[in-house]
Design a protein around this motif. Structure first.
Motif, short mmCIF file in Angstrom:
data_model
loop_
_atom_site.label_atom_id
_atom_site.label_comp_id
_atom_site.label_asym_id
_atom_site.label_seq_id
_atom_site.Cartn_x
_atom_site.Cartn_y
_atom_site.Cartn_z
N PRO A 46 0.81 -1.23 0.00
CA PRO A 46 0.00 0.00 0.00
C PRO A 46 0.83 1.28 0.00
O PRO A 46 0.39 2.32 -0.51
CB PRO A 46 -0.81 -0.12 1.30
CG PRO A 46 -0.94 -1.61 1.50
CD PRO A 46 0.36 -2.18 1.04
N ASP A 47 2.05 1.21 0.55
CA ASP A 47 2.89 2.42 0.57
C ASP A 47 3.73 2.57 -0.69
O ASP A 47 4.60 3.44 -0.78
CB ASP A 47 3.79 2.42 1.80
CG ASP A 47 4.68 1.18 1.88
OD1 ASP A 47 4.66 0.38 0.92
OD2 ASP A 47 5.37 1.01 2.91
N GLY A 48 3.48 1.69 -1.68
CA GLY A 48 4.15 1.83 -2.97
C GLY A 48 5.46 1.08 -3.10
O GLY A 48 6.10 1.14 -4.16
N ASN A 49 5.87 0.36 -2.09
CA ASN A 49 7.12 -0.39 -2.15
C ASN A 49 6.89 -1.78 -2.75
O ASN A 49 5.77 -2.31 -2.75
CB ASN A 49 7.73 -0.52 -0.76
CG ASN A 49 8.18 0.82 -0.21
OD1 ASN A 49 8.69 1.66 -0.96
ND2 ASN A 49 7.98 1.03 1.09
N SER A 50 7.95 -2.38 -3.24
CA SER A 50 7.89 -3.73 -3.79
C SER A 50 8.25 -4.75 -2.72
O SER A 50 9.20 -4.54 -1.95
CB SER A 50 8.86 -3.85 -4.97
OG SER A 50 8.83 -5.17 -5.50
N LYS A 51 7.48 -5.82 -2.67
CA LYS A 51 7.72 -6.86 -1.65
C LYS A 51 7.70 -8.23 -2.32
O LYS A 51 6.83 -8.53 -3.14
CB LYS A 51 6.66 -6.79 -0.56
CG LYS A 51 6.86 -7.83 0.55
CD LYS A 51 5.85 -7.64 1.66
CE LYS A 51 5.99 -8.72 2.73
NZ LYS A 51 7.34 -8.70 3.37
N SER A 52 8.68 -9.06 -1.95
CA SER A 52 8.75 -10.42 -2.50
C SER A 52 7.98 -11.37 -1.60
O SER A 52 8.06 -11.30 -0.37
CB SER A 52 10.21 -10.87 -2.59
OG SER A 52 10.94 -10.03 -3.45
N SER A 53 7.27 -12.29 -2.21
CA SER A 53 6.53 -13.31 -1.46
C SER A 53 6.49 -14.60 -2.26
O SER A 53 6.63 -14.59 -3.48
CB SER A 53 5.11 -12.84 -1.13
OG SER A 53 4.40 -12.51 -2.32
N ILE A 54 6.31 -15.70 -1.57
CA ILE A 54 6.30 -17.00 -2.23
C ILE A 54 4.98 -17.20 -2.96
O ILE A 54 3.96 -16.60 -2.64
CB ILE A 54 6.55 -18.14 -1.23
CG1 ILE A 54 5.46 -18.18 -0.15
CG2 ILE A 54 7.93 -18.01 -0.61
CD1 ILE A 54 5.58 -19.37 0.80
N THR A 55 4.99 -18.09 -3.93
CA THR A 55 3.81 -18.37 -4.75
C THR A 55 3.17 -19.70 -4.33
O THR A 55 3.69 -20.42 -3.48
CB THR A 55 4.21 -18.45 -6.22
OG1 THR A 55 5.10 -19.58 -6.39
CG2 THR A 55 4.91 -17.19 -6.68
N ALA A 56 2.04 -20.00 -4.96
CA ALA A 56 1.36 -21.27 -4.70
C ALA A 56 2.25 -22.45 -5.07
O ALA A 56 2.18 -23.52 -4.45
CB ALA A 56 0.05 -21.34 -5.49
#
Length: 373
Positions: A83-93
């Motif tokens: 929401p603050d416009g930053n990029s975040k990495s997360s795992i996928t299905a």
């Protein structure tokens, strides 16, 4: 060693174990770390960098940054905008599935898949799974179950090799077994005691849940598995949520968990049902009719444990066995579990974390065989 050809014409070569690529080696470690960090990619990578620094896991030719890039290219990692416009990495299905498979291999590694994984009843006749055995034809048997070859063999034996006579006494049918579905609810305690005293008990519990989920979906596709967690309250979670499961500042409302588990199973149409409960602490919480919570962490509260015994007895009336896995060995807790189990006529195991998954699988198999065969 060069290839050699023996007299039969077959070619034999020395067996060479396949070496893991740098990505595969790091990915094995990453799956463990992402499970321990409850799906937090950034924390898992920080741990991986610390391990790399201490144990020299990477080389100049393949770095942690190269590994992260491969995770993205292979579909294990995605970038989202916060929401603050930053990029975040997360795992996928895809990563979630890999973690479940990894848990299955760790806990049920000796298991070999066979067929579609349905268990048998001792009802024979118009079943739907061939056994390879034969029996004499009986009135009511379907004609499409007749084994023509075996029946003709019988006729030749009974009436002579040159005879074409075929009587009812010569007929045999291939025996079959009915397949039966089983519905299971897995309850996981996420009260604060699951991480007390510097001991991580929630991660092994998550691994067991992920392994059981993967086991049922791959080996017993007709079975159903529902998972719920319980602390002050109880609520269902999805299989995909398991890697992200964390404990909270909760007491242990065992009654709420059992209530929800039985409500879930009550809606299942099949008759074979089972509850697995993984917990490390005593019941210490109840929700009162007015919505308030009654809590007592000092010893075994008689008011709370009596409600638990009543729930166990109610489950027995509904023909729902409860298998309790108590990750604690305190005598007074064992005493509670023994009485709880007696009220349900279920099963109980008192265990540390080691071997928990094997026992769950063992009892899952045994329960199916006892109730279905």
């Amino acid at each position: 060693m060069s290839k050699k050809i023996n007299r039969t014409g077959f070619k034999f070569t020395p067996y060479e174990a396949k070496e893991k690529s740098p990505f595969e080696m790091l990915f094995e470690i990453f799956k463990e770390l992402i499970t321990h960090t409850s799906g937090d990619f950034d924390e898992a990578i920080e741990w991986l960098k610390m391990l790399d620094k201490e144990y020299k896991l990477t080389t100049d030719a393949y770095t942690i940054d190269d590994f992260i890039e491969d995770l993205k290219n292979k579909g294990y990692l995605k970038e989202t905008i916060t929401p603050d416009g930053n990029s975040k990495s997360s795992i996928t299905a895809k990563t979630e599935r890999a973690i479940r498979k990894n848990a299955l291999n760790q806990i049920f590694g000796k298991l070999k898949k066979s067929g579609v994984g349905n268990h048998k009843t001792k009802i024979t006749g118009l079943g739907d799974e061939h056994t390879g055995d034969y029996r004499n034809f009986e009135f009511g048997d379907s004609l499409d179950r007749l084994s023509v070859t075996e029946s003709l063999k019988n006729a030749q034996i009974n009436h002579g090799l040159g005879s074409f006579k075929l009587t009812e006494q010569d007929l045999v049918v291939e025996d079959t077994h009915h397949k039966s579905q089983m519905s299971t609810v897995l309850m996981i305690d996420i009260s604060h005691s699951m991480i007390l005293y510097g001991e991580d008990r929630i991660t092994p519990a998550k691994k067991v849940a992920m392994a059981l989920a993967e086991l049922i979906t791959t080996r017993y596709p007709k079975d159903t598995l529902d998972i719920l967690v319980f602390g002050n309250d109880a609520w269902p979670i999805k299989v995909k949520d398991l890697p992200y499961l964390q404990v909270g500042p909760y007491h242990t409302n065992t009654v709420a968990g059992l209530n929800l588990a039985m409500d879930i199973l009550r809606r299942k149409r099949n008759t074979n049902k089972h509850i697995f409960m993984i917990t490390d602490g005593k019941p210490s919480c109840l929700q009162m009719p007015d919505g308030t919570y009654y809590k007592n962490s000092n010893g075994l509260d008689k008011f709370i444990v009596e409600k638990c015994y009543n729930m166990a007895a109610h489950a027995r009336k509904l023909h729902i066995p409860i298998t309790t896995f108590m990750i604690a060995q305190d005598p007074y807790l064992q005493s509670f579990v023994e009485k709880f189990t007696e009220s349900n006529r279920g099963k109980a195991f008192y265990t540390g974390l080691e071997g928990l998954g094997e026992m769950i699988f063992h009892d899952y198999e045994n329960n199916r065989k006892k109730r279905i065969r």
